[in-house]
Design an enzyme around this catalytic site. Sequence first.
Site, mmCIF file in Angstrom:
data_model
loop_
_atom_site.group_PDB
_atom_site.id
_atom_site.type_symbol
_atom_site.label_atom_id
_atom_site.label_comp_id
_atom_site.label_asym_id
_atom_site.label_seq_id
_atom_site.Cartn_x
_atom_site.Cartn_y
_atom_site.Cartn_z
ATOM 1 N N HIS A 4 0.689 -1.372 0.191
ATOM 2 C CA HIS A 4 0.289 0.111 -0.097
ATOM 3 C C HIS A 4 1.203 1.384 0.133
ATOM 4 O O HIS A 4 1.686 0.830 0.874
ATOM 5 C CB HIS A 4 -0.654 0.307 1.189
ATOM 6 C CG HIS A 4 -1.678 0.939 1.171
ATOM 7 N ND1 HIS A 4 -2.301 1.943 0.170
ATOM 8 C CD2 HIS A 4 -1.685 1.726 2.379
ATOM 9 C CE1 HIS A 4 -2.602 3.327 0.788
ATOM 10 N NE2 HIS A 4 -2.598 3.301 1.978
ATOM 11 N N TYR B 62 0.454 -3.499 -20.428
ATOM 12 C CA TYR B 62 1.313 -3.601 -19.108
ATOM 13 C C TYR B 62 0.706 -3.865 -18.252
ATOM 14 O O TYR B 62 0.192 -4.676 -17.346
ATOM 15 C CB TYR B 62 3.141 -3.095 -19.132
ATOM 16 C CG TYR B 62 3.869 -3.410 -20.427
ATOM 17 C CD1 TYR B 62 3.948 -4.647 -20.404
ATOM 18 C CD2 TYR B 62 3.694 -2.460 -21.072
ATOM 19 C CE1 TYR B 62 5.046 -4.895 -21.785
ATOM 20 C CE2 TYR B 62 4.294 -2.910 -22.524
ATOM 21 C CZ TYR B 62 5.099 -3.896 -22.413
ATOM 22 O OH TYR B 62 5.460 -4.509 -24.071
ATOM 23 N N HIS C 116 0.507 5.748 -0.671
ATOM 24 C CA HIS C 116 0.260 6.633 -1.178
ATOM 25 C C HIS C 116 1.161 7.781 -2.351
ATOM 26 O O HIS C 116 1.782 8.877 -1.577
ATOM 27 C CB HIS C 116 0.884 8.340 0.501
ATOM 28 C CG HIS C 116 -0.026 7.264 1.623
ATOM 29 N ND1 HIS C 116 0.126 7.394 2.945
ATOM 30 C CD2 HIS C 116 -0.794 6.568 1.770
ATOM 31 C CE1 HIS C 116 -0.430 7.010 3.833
ATOM 32 N NE2 HIS C 116 -1.477 6.153 3.155
HETATM 33 ZN ZN LIG Z 1 -2.732 4.784 3.601
#
Ligand SMILES: [Zn+2]
Length: 210
Positions: free
Chosen positions: A95, A122, A97
């Site tokens: 994960h 891709y 940002h």
């Molecule tokens: Zn986050």
Amino acid sequence: MSRLSEGNVREDMCRLGASLFSRGLTFGSAGNISMRLEDGWLMTPTNVSLGRLDPARLSKLDGEGRLVSGDPPTKESFLHRAMYDERRQAYAVVHLHSTYSVAVSALADINTEDVLPPITAYYVMRVGRLPLVPYHPPGDLSLADAVRKLASKHHAVLLANHGPVVAGASLDAAANAIEELEETAKLFLLLGGGRLRLLTPEQVAALNPS
Ligand SMILES: [Zn+2]
């Protein structure tokens, strides 16, 4: 997975963190990485830079999600658990940002069922359909439910005004997919982008900014 020792897994996670950080794909203490073990999970700790991870201090959680050893896990560990719970074939979750993905997640006129157009093959192969998960404030556990609803059908989701969560059958697969997503978001913006949909005044007020 069984062919990898836990020691190898720890080193691979730290190496990936340093690589993501050195290339500007994460910054400060944002972003987190996890891997499924036979007896639980390894997660990156809370309040730590992915650029300076220590293999010995990664958070080890048991099958119930309780901390067994290492530092306390990322406060976003519930995002990872939501992915693993719905995707038995997932062995790693990343994960971020990352800037361009977050920028796309704040556009007003995107298709929330499939955020990015198929700009390259891709992207289609590594990411596929990318649904947008509605905005939730940090720490709001209802975000986990929102991710869970989409995770059985999608290994990659984009959290509105926040960033992508991507699962893979290996750490390399998850990393390659989230990097492909970030580069495609960059391309999409270079190609024109769209109108902004920012946090509403109510959503900003709920965060109690100083
Ligand atoms: Zn986050």
